[in-house]
Design a protein around this motif. Structure first.
Motif, PDB file in Angstrom:
ATOM      1  N   PRO A   1       0.838  -1.210   0.000  1.00 27.91           N
ATOM      2  CA  PRO A   1       0.000   0.000   0.000  1.00 27.91           C
ATOM      3  C   PRO A   1       0.873   1.261   0.000  1.00 27.91           C
ATOM      4  O   PRO A   1       1.992   1.288   0.497  1.00 27.91           O
ATOM      5  N   GLU A   2       0.311   2.294  -0.614  1.00 27.76           N
ATOM      6  CA  GLU A   2       1.045   3.551  -0.713  1.00 27.76           C
ATOM      7  C   GLU A   2       1.469   4.035   0.664  1.00 27.76           C
ATOM      8  O   GLU A   2       0.771   3.848   1.660  1.00 27.76           O
ATOM      9  N   CYS A   3       2.636   4.671   0.705  1.00 32.03           N
ATOM     10  CA  CYS A   3       3.189   5.121   1.982  1.00 32.03           C
ATOM     11  C   CYS A   3       2.434   6.353   2.472  1.00 32.03           C
ATOM     12  O   CYS A   3       2.327   7.356   1.739  1.00 32.03           O
ATOM     13  N   PRO A   4       1.878   6.285   3.682  1.00 30.80           N
ATOM     14  CA  PRO A   4       1.266   7.501   4.240  1.00 30.80           C
ATOM     15  C   PRO A   4       2.361   8.452   4.709  1.00 30.80           C
ATOM     16  O   PRO A   4       3.514   8.073   4.866  1.00 30.80           O
ATOM     17  N   THR A   5       1.990   9.664   4.943  1.00 34.13           N
ATOM     18  CA  THR A   5       2.952  10.648   5.458  1.00 34.13           C
ATOM     19  C   THR A   5       2.908  10.602   6.965  1.00 34.13           C
ATOM     20  O   THR A   5       1.862  10.794   7.585  1.00 34.13           O
ATOM     21  N   HIS A   6       4.044  10.299   7.570  1.00 39.60           N
ATOM     22  CA  HIS A   6       4.133  10.189   9.016  1.00 39.60           C
ATOM     23  C   HIS A   6       5.227  11.133   9.528  1.00 39.60           C
ATOM     24  O   HIS A   6       6.154  11.490   8.793  1.00 39.60           O
ATOM     25  N   ARG A   7       5.129  11.487  10.813  1.00 43.14           N
ATOM     26  CA  ARG A   7       6.138  12.348  11.425  1.00 43.14           C
ATOM     27  C   ARG A   7       6.249  11.991  12.903  1.00 43.14           C
ATOM     28  O   ARG A   7       5.381  11.340  13.474  1.00 43.14           O
ATOM     29  N   TRP A   8       7.337  12.459  13.505  1.00 45.34           N
ATOM     30  CA  TRP A   8       7.565  12.238  14.920  1.00 45.34           C
ATOM     31  C   TRP A   8       6.895  13.349  15.724  1.00 45.34           C
ATOM     32  O   TRP A   8       6.941  14.519  15.348  1.00 45.34           O
ATOM     33  N   ALA A   9       6.262  12.982  16.837  1.00 47.70           N
ATOM     34  CA  ALA A   9       5.672  13.968  17.749  1.00 47.70           C
ATOM     35  C   ALA A   9       6.270  13.736  19.128  1.00 47.70           C
ATOM     36  O   ALA A   9       6.262  12.610  19.639  1.00 47.70           O
TER      37      ALA A   9
ATOM     38  N   VAL B   1       8.158  10.142  22.787  1.00 44.28           N
ATOM     39  CA  VAL B   1       8.256  10.423  21.353  1.00 44.28           C
ATOM     40  C   VAL B   1       7.478   9.335  20.620  1.00 44.28           C
ATOM     41  O   VAL B   1       7.744   8.148  20.807  1.00 44.28           O
ATOM     42  N   VAL B   2       6.498   9.769  19.816  1.00 45.68           N
ATOM     43  CA  VAL B   2       5.647   8.802  19.113  1.00 45.68           C
ATOM     44  C   VAL B   2       5.593   9.170  17.650  1.00 45.68           C
ATOM     45  O   VAL B   2       5.887  10.307  17.251  1.00 45.68           O
ATOM     46  N   CYS B   3       5.188   8.167  16.831  1.00 50.14           N
ATOM     47  CA  CYS B   3       5.007   8.356  15.386  1.00 50.14           C
ATOM     48  C   CYS B   3       3.525   8.544  15.116  1.00 50.14           C
ATOM     49  O   CYS B   3       2.696   7.726  15.545  1.00 50.14           O
ATOM     50  N   VAL B   4       3.171   9.653  14.420  1.00 51.21           N
ATOM     51  CA  VAL B   4       1.763   9.937  14.125  1.00 51.21           C
ATOM     52  C   VAL B   4       1.607  10.148  12.632  1.00 51.21           C
ATOM     53  O   VAL B   4       2.569  10.491  11.916  1.00 51.21           O
ATOM     54  N   ASP B   5       0.363   9.928  12.136  1.00 57.91           N
ATOM     55  CA  ASP B   5       0.072  10.187  10.722  1.00 57.91           C
ATOM     56  C   ASP B   5      -0.448  11.596  10.541  1.00 57.91           C
ATOM     57  O   ASP B   5      -0.444  12.405  11.489  1.00 57.91           O
ATOM     58  N   GLU B   6      -0.933  11.876   9.330  1.00 58.07           N
ATOM     59  CA  GLU B   6      -1.391  13.249   9.053  1.00 58.07           C
ATOM     60  C   GLU B   6      -2.594  13.629   9.896  1.00 58.07           C
ATOM     61  O   GLU B   6      -2.875  14.817  10.090  1.00 58.07           O
TER      62      GLU B   6
ATOM     63  N   GLN C   1       0.770   5.699  15.269  1.00 58.77           N
ATOM     64  CA  GLN C   1       1.118   4.657  14.316  1.00 58.77           C
ATOM     65  C   GLN C   1       2.362   3.927  14.812  1.00 58.77           C
ATOM     66  O   GLN C   1       3.052   4.376  15.731  1.00 58.77           O
ATOM     67  N   ASN C   2       2.644   2.792  14.163  1.00 57.76           N
ATOM     68  CA  ASN C   2       3.860   2.057  14.481  1.00 57.76           C
ATOM     69  C   ASN C   2       5.074   2.903  14.137  1.00 57.76           C
ATOM     70  O   ASN C   2       5.094   3.567  13.093  1.00 57.76           O
ATOM     71  N   SER C   3       6.098   2.867  15.001  1.00 55.39           N
ATOM     72  CA  SER C   3       7.266   3.723  14.802  1.00 55.39           C
ATOM     73  C   SER C   3       8.022   3.371  13.530  1.00 55.39           C
ATOM     74  O   SER C   3       8.815   4.175  13.042  1.00 55.39           O
ATOM     75  N   GLY C   4       7.778   2.173  12.959  1.00 56.34           N
ATOM     76  CA  GLY C   4       8.457   1.809  11.719  1.00 56.34           C
ATOM     77  C   GLY C   4       8.070   2.675  10.538  1.00 56.34           C
ATOM     78  O   GLY C   4       8.773   2.723   9.527  1.00 56.34           O
ATOM     79  N   TYR C   5       6.907   3.369  10.624  1.00 51.14           N
ATOM     80  CA  TYR C   5       6.468   4.220   9.514  1.00 51.14           C
ATOM     81  C   TYR C   5       7.231   5.545   9.456  1.00 51.14           C
ATOM     82  O   TYR C   5       7.212   6.235   8.447  1.00 51.14           O
ATOM     83  N   CYS C   6       7.841   5.955  10.556  1.00 53.21           N
ATOM     84  CA  CYS C   6       8.565   7.228  10.600  1.00 53.21           C
ATOM     85  C   CYS C   6      10.049   6.997  10.339  1.00 53.21           C
ATOM     86  O   CYS C   6      10.578   5.911  10.597  1.00 53.21           O
TER      87      CYS C   6
END
Length: 1349
Positions: A966-974, A994-999, A1004-1009
């Motif tokens: 699946p297409e990669c969502p945009t994720h960032r660290w918060a 420190v967590v990984c969040v989507d738009e 989200q799982n930290s592997g996405y960031c």
């Protein structure tokens, strides 16, 4: 001069060399000594020395420091930084030992694994001598072989660690801690703290539902509170090992019905056992045991005379003794006898055993006297027997058990009574059966020695044997083979099997087996239902008068639901006709076609009137003058019926005929036969010759074309022109007439049958011109005349087709060969042979190879060639010749009568190299488009390496493929806010989340960031350095009241928190404090102790006599405070060393109630004094009127203090323990436990042999409620939360008995728990037991161990 042969010299061993250096500095090394076969060396073919060349002994067996690296680890570490040019290994590679997955035979080779990797290699052929064979064994490697060693690191030692972890120990240095835990709270719950030094840890968590997932999981944390297993709500499902120092703890994984933690090693630090409860919060069921060391203080040991009974000395009337066991005083644990080496053993306790039986010689049988009259002898069969007095049974035993008794003679004298008769027998009859067990008989007469016949009563003392079994072996039996297939493919048929008569392994003629029991060899069988012909109703007759025909539908059908199938499925021979001839009476119905017949007066036929029949089909009606002729088509024959008007009879030619040519003028012929009116062929004389139809007639066909090659050619059915009937357009109801102005009109009859059944034919019909009155006219319009003939197509005719000839049945000497000959159309459709001209059928069988067979020729085969391929499947070939008797090559025809050997056969080369592909790896990305890779190699199936060039490059599987995720969502660290610093000084850190969040800011799982851009979660607080100070406590009192002693105080290092209004101290590691640590122990001296002494006494010894008056002694010594012998004690205060002892009762006291009855003749139940274990005991004897009276002990305090209860109430919520475990009448519970009961006891049964109270004997028990409950037993089904309600009470005060120290109770059932309290003297016990549901019973089963006070 002949050279002398050198003598043969056998070798002999030289002296042993000194032992070399030790292979290890600690932990058990090996020294080696060697000897050579050199005194002398073997020469001139002499034998080499036999025996071992090397010998070994252990050295440096003391344990290594716990800080020292494992010895195998050291050997692998020697190769650190050496990558051996192995592809993929870094230059700074680190090697660690590889244990798992190594074969047993390879344990002494040095296998090392790359640290952080699964790849491993053999780095040495063998490890250094003294290296342990594995992590789980004491055995060590010597010269590359695994050899036995003990836990003391000594070669060939059998020393093992005991349950306390002590090498060669006797289990006396530790004690077992056991318990259960079943309380539930969400999260982590502490079960027990396992202290340092514990061994043999075994923890089990039983699933609530019997399934692996029950929402309860075991966890472990170390002494610092950090989880080492299943922490942070993360559970390991699979098996793993946890290292705690040098100890290894094994964990089964959570995916098990019984989750388990266990270790046999000694742990060097405290660990905490916890249980994690989540989800449905079911009650956990944790059960744990472990051993902990006993405090290091002097232990007291003594000989316990009441050890286990040893076997009886004799099979009957013997004696058994108790084996004294060495016992530790603190917990009554039986330990090694070495602990009591310096203590004299007591006299063993003994008692009679196996008194209920006796051994004696038994005369089993006596033979008949050898003399029927006068003196003779007979033999006796004698054996040693064990006679049970209680049961009156005699049991045969080995003769050696009666060796102490003289064995009677096996022969004795006897006298035959001369006047007593004896049986005289006739010969035996034949056996009533020849097999299978029959009988044979004989007659018997009672006669005396003078052969005078006597009355049978005179011989009654002798056995009369007139019937005897015979032929006692199995009869021949019928055997059957397997059933054949059903002989029909549909409907009811039969199947067969072989049936034969067999005896043992031999087949016999059927007459040897019973014909009445012969199994059936034929059996009916039912297949699917057969197809059958089904006919419909006859249709209307094609004629309304005269002779016409009717048709009906004929179908091949099958099954209950009448499914129509192909006609080939039915029997063609039984097919019903679908056409029949019908003779209709002329009637006005014919006027329906507007043609009127002139009425004529019909004359009946004479009774024996015959008719001429044409074999060529023709149509009807045919009108000619005053005669009316009806001809109706049949399947294979046409009947021409002649109706007479007056005396004239006419039989015209058929209107449809076969002309001898296809164009121009020709002849039409027909055959005429004579048949009767039943359509049966009769002699021509039976028909009227005047009525004989003509057999030949001219015929005209269409004019011949000048260029036609068919001019004047006879008709061939396959080439006949295809004339199609063109119907008049428009059609009208009046289809059988063509109207002509002036009243005349064409009249037409129906179409006749096709002139041919195949290959195209034609049909004819009658077209006549009639006036309006139905009479023949001549002036109809020729242009409008309807067609009299049309072509008809019924497909090409079937012809004979045949295949190739098959093999000849013989190679010579006239064999036969066959081929397939079938009747079929060009499209392959088959017909029966009758559909083709049977006289033209080609032969399907002929003779072949009619030449004579040669007699002296034979096949000769050459050697096989090599396989045609080097790998895979191929073929081998050889030459085969026909050779004459003289060895000459001759034609193969001379050998055709012999089976020709094969000239080729299959063969297989080696396995061909082929591509082998591994499994696809994971996609290179976690989202979007990436690639997957796999290994592809050329594999030959042999251990040697295979070059890729050996495999077909065209067939090489792809090593890489695209993967789409699946297409990669945009994720960032918060990042969250920083927490407050945990300290006010020194080294400290603060944390933030420190967590990984989507738009959408969803977690989200930290592997996405992107991990490289992750903000820090921890940072240093940057505090000033801390101040530390030594804190000392007050000195304790001196450890002695006089002399030299010591005193102690608490000394600790503390951190000073200065950021507050006052000082606070926190304990720290001592390395943080400045200077040297103040002393925590100090000597003290309170002056010399005054010398004092006192009398010390030992235990009284046993009485010098077992009955009457005797003396007993004890030791009395004057000892100082430090146990030194002294003379300072006052002689007046010395305790007595000797006292009299006497038995207040008669010395001849009985030892059992049975003795009371036998010795004193008492038959009344009551209290009697018995001598039990050398002491007098008051016992109640019951059942004195029987052969086996029983002993009971009267309970002095009665049933008020001796009761057993299984509590009957059950909580609605069994996970609680309300009211702190006390009973309440208003509890939230129900009284429905079916096993509940309450029993009280006034007397209890005592087994004098085992010295046990029989708890299940309820003779003097009274059950007040529910079911009877055994003595010393309690239970309930009240709660699963350690809340026992069942009670029992034991009060042996005043009975002269007490419970032994080994008497224990066993908890049984689910969530079972027991609380047992014993008085110090063992006379009173109260217990509370229960569970959900659970109970407690004496651990020895139905007995409770007691001793005489």
């Amino acid at each position: 001069m002949q050279k002398q042969k050198a003598p043969v010299i056998d070798g002999a061993w030289g002296t042993w060399s000194p032992f070399g250096t030790c292979s290890r500095t600690c932990g058990g090394g090996i020294k080696t000594a060697i000897r050579e076969c050199n005194r002398p060396e073997p020469k001139n073919g002499g034998k080499y020395c036999v025996g071992r060349r090397m010998k070994f002994k252990s050295c440096n067996t003391e344990p290594c420091s716990k800080l020292k690296k494992d010895f195998r680890d050291e050997q692998c570490a020697d190769f650190d930084g050496k990558h051996f040019n192995i592809n993929g290994l870094p230059t700074n590679v680190r090697w660690v030992p590889k244990y798992s997955g190594i074969l047993m035979k390879d344990r002494c080779k040095l296998f090392c694994r790359v640290a952080g990797n699964t790849a491993y290699y053999q780095l040495r052929d063998r490890v250094i001598d003294g290296t342990p064979c594995g992590p789980d064994t004491n055995d060590i490697c010597v010269q590359g072989l695994c050899r036995q060693a003990g836990c003391d690191h000594v070669l060939n030692s059998k020393a093992r660690r005991d349950k306390c972890g002590v090498c060669g120990g006797d289990n006396s240095s530790c004690k077992t801690v056991a318990g259960t835990f079943n309380t539930v709270h969400y999260g982590y719950n502490v079960v027990v703290r396992i202290p340092a030094g514990a061994t043999n840890i075994d923890v089990r968590q039983h699933s609530y539902s019997g399934k692996p997932e029950d929402d309860n999981y075991l966890a472990l944390s170390n002494s610092q509170g950090d989880f080492i297993l299943n922490g942070d709500f993360v559970v390991s499902m699979f098996k793993r090992e946890i290292k705690v120092g040098n100890a290894v703890i094994e964990y089964s994984g959570s995916d098990n019905t019984i989750e388990r933690i266990n270790s046999t090693d000694r742990i060097e630090q405290e660990i905490t056992l916890q249980v994690l409860s989540v989800g449905n919060l079911y009650n956990p069921d944790v059960r744990y045991t472990f051993n902990i060391p006993i405090e290091d203080k002097p232990q007291q040991f003594y000989w316990n005379a009441y050890g286990p009974w040893q076997p009886c000395s004799k099979l009957c009337q013997g004696e058994r003794k108790r084996k004294p066991v060495c016992t530790r005083e603190s917990d009554q644990l039986t330990v090694s006898d070495q602990r009591c080496d310096r203590i004299p053993q007591p006299e063993p306790i003994s008692e009679p055993c196996s008194t209920e039986c006796e051994l004696r010689w038994h005369i089993a049988r006596k033979s008949e006297c050898t003399a029927q009259c006068g003196l003779g002898y007979r033999t006796l069969e004698i054996y040693c027997s064990k006679y049970s007095r209680l049961e009156g049974k005699i049991e045969k035993v080995d003769d050696r058990f009666c060796s102490s008794q003289p064995k009677p003679s096996t022969r004795e004298k006897c006298t035959g009574d001369c006047n007593v008769g004896g049986w005289r027998y006739s010969a035996w009859t034949e056996c009533s059966k020849s097999c299978g067990g029959g009988t044979r008989r004989r007659r018997a007469m009672c006669v005396n020695t003078y052969n005078d016949v006597l009355d049978d009563s005179k011989c009654s003392q002798q056995e009369k044997l007139t019937v005897q079994r015979c032929s006692d072996f199995l009869c021949p039996q019928w055997k059957t083979g397997d059933w054949s297939e059903c002989l029909v493919t549909c409907g009811k048929g039969h199947k067969h099997r072989q049936t034969w008569c067999q005896f043992g392994e031999d087949r016999l003629n059927d007459r040897f087996c019973d014909p009445e029991t012969k199994p059936e060899s034929v059996q009916t069988c039912q297949q699917q239902e057969c197809a059958s012909w089904q006919v419909g109703p006859w249709g209307q007759c094609t004629m309304t008068c005269g002779q016409g025909y009717q048709m009906r539908a004929v179908k091949c059908v099958v099954g209950t639901y009448v499914s129509v199938v192909d006609d080939n499925e039915c029997n063609a021979a039984t097919r019903p006709t679908d056409t029949q001839v019908n003779l209709a009476v002329p009637s006005p119905a014919f006027a329906s076609v507007r043609t009127e017949w002139k009425p004529l007066e019909w004359k009946p036929y004479r009774p024996h009137c015959w008719k001429w029949v044409s074999l060529i089909c023709h149509t009807c009606p045919f009108l000619s003058g005053e005669f009316k002729v009806f001809c109706c088509s049949l399947v294979a024959i046409a009947v021409c019926l002649i109706f007479k008007a007056g005396n004239v009879t006419v039989s015209p030619f058929p209107t449809v005929m076969q002309c001898s040519v296809t164009c121009g003028q020709g002849k039409a012929t027909r055959q005429v036969i004579c048949i009767n009116y039943s359509d049966q062929l009769v002699d021509r004389s039976e028909c009227d010759p005047d009525d004989l139809p003509a057999t030949e007639q001219d015929c005209s066909m269409s004019p011949c074309h000048p260029n036609s090659h068919d001019y004047g050619r006879p008709i061939h059915p396959f080439l006949y022109p295809d004339h199609r009937l063109k119907l008049h357009p428009g059609g009208s109801p009046n289809r059988n007439r063509a109207h002509i102005p002036g009243g005349n009109q064409w009249r037409i009859g129906p179409w006749g049958a096709c002139s041919s059944t195949c290959a195209g034919g034609f049909q004819r019909r009658v077209v006549v011109c009639q006036d309006e009155n139905g009479y023949t006219a001549n002036n109809c319009d020729e242009k409008s005349k309807p067609m009299e003939q049309r072509s008809c197509e019924s497909g090409p005719c079937p012809q004979w087709a045949y295949g190739n000839w098959g093999e000849c049945t013989k190679p010579c000497g006239a064999g036969t060969r066959t081929r397939l000959v079938v009747c079929q159309r060009p499209n392959g459709e088959r017909f029966t042979d009758l559909s083709c001209e049977i006289l033209d059928k080609p032969p399907d069988r002929e003779q072949c190879n009619v030449q004579d067979c040669p007699r002296d020729a034979a096949w000769s085969a050459g050697p096989w060639s090599s396989c045609s391929v080097s790998c895979g499947r191929g073929q081998k070939h050889r030459s085969v010749y026909c050779l004459s008797k003289e060895g000459r090559h001759v034609e193969e025809d001379y050998c055709k009568h012999l089976a020709k050997p094969n000239v080729q056969k299959k063969c297989r080369g080696g396995r061909c190299p082929k591509w082998k592909a591994g499994d696809w790896g994971q996609c290179s990305v976690s989202c979007g488009q990436g690639v997957q890779r796999r290994t592809v190699r050329c594999h030959s199936g042999t251990p040697k390496a295979t070059e890729e060039a050996e495999c077909d490059p065209a067939g090489r599987p792809p090593p890489q493929r695209d993967c789409h995720l699946p297409e990669c969502p945009t994720h960032r660290w918060a990042a969250g806010e920083w927490q407050a610093c945990m300290k006010t000084c020194g080294e400290a850190s603060r944390y933030r989340k420190v967590v990984c969040v989507d738009e959408n800011k969803q977690l989200q799982n930290s592997g996405y960031c992107d991990a490289s851009k992750r903000p820090p979660e921890i940072e240093s607080c940057g505090l000033p350095p801390c101040e530390y100070v030594w804190i000392t406590g007050e000195w304790s009192e001196c450890s002695v009241t006089c002399g030299k002693g010591y005193r102690q105080r608490l000394v600790s290092c503390s951190e000073i928190y200065t950021g507050k209004d006052h000082y606070e101290y926190g304990y720290q590691n001592t390395v943080n404090c400045p200077g040297t640590q103040p002393p925590n122990i100090q000597p003290c001296y309170l002056g010399e102790c005054p010398v004092s002494a006192s009398w010390r006494v030992g235990n009284w010894g046993s009485c010098s006599v077992t009955c009457g008056v005797g003396v007993m002694h004890r030791s009395v010594q004057c000892l100082t405070n430090d146990d030194q012998v002294s003379s300072l004690c006052h002689a007046d205060l010395k305790p007595e060393e000797r006292r009299t002892c006497h038995n207040v009762h008669d010395c001849e006291l009985p030892r059992s109630c049975k003795d009371v009855k036998n010795l004193k003749g008492v038959t009344e139940d009551g209290e009697y004094f018995l001598q039990v274990k050398g002491k007098t005991l008051k016992v109640y004897c019951s059942g004195m009127q029987t052969d086996s009276p029983k002993e009971y002990v009267t309970l002095v305090n009665g049933d008020a203090e001796n009761f057993s209860e299984v509590y009957g109430y059950r909580l609605h919520n069994p996970t609680e323990c309300p009211y702190n475990g006390s009973r309440r009448e208003d509890c939230q519970c129900r009284k429905d436990y079916t096993a509940a009961g309450f029993s009280t006891f006034s007397k209890v049964r005592l087994d004098l042999n085992t010295m046990q109270i029989i708890t299940t004997d309820l003779q003097f028990a009274q059950t007040h409620d529910g079911r009877p409950v055994p003595y010393a037993t309690a239970g309930d089904c009240y709660s699963a939360a350690k809340c026992p309600q069942g009670r029992f009470s034991i009060d042996l005060y005043g009975t002269g008995l007490s419970l032994t120290a080994t008497a224990k109770w066993l908890s049984q059932g689910n969530y079972a728990v027991s609380e047992i309290q014993k008085s110090p003297d063992g006379t009173k016990v109260v217990g509370k037991c229960g569970g959900y549901c659970g109970k407690c019973t004496p651990s020895s089963g139905t007995g409770l161990d007691v001793q005489v006070l």
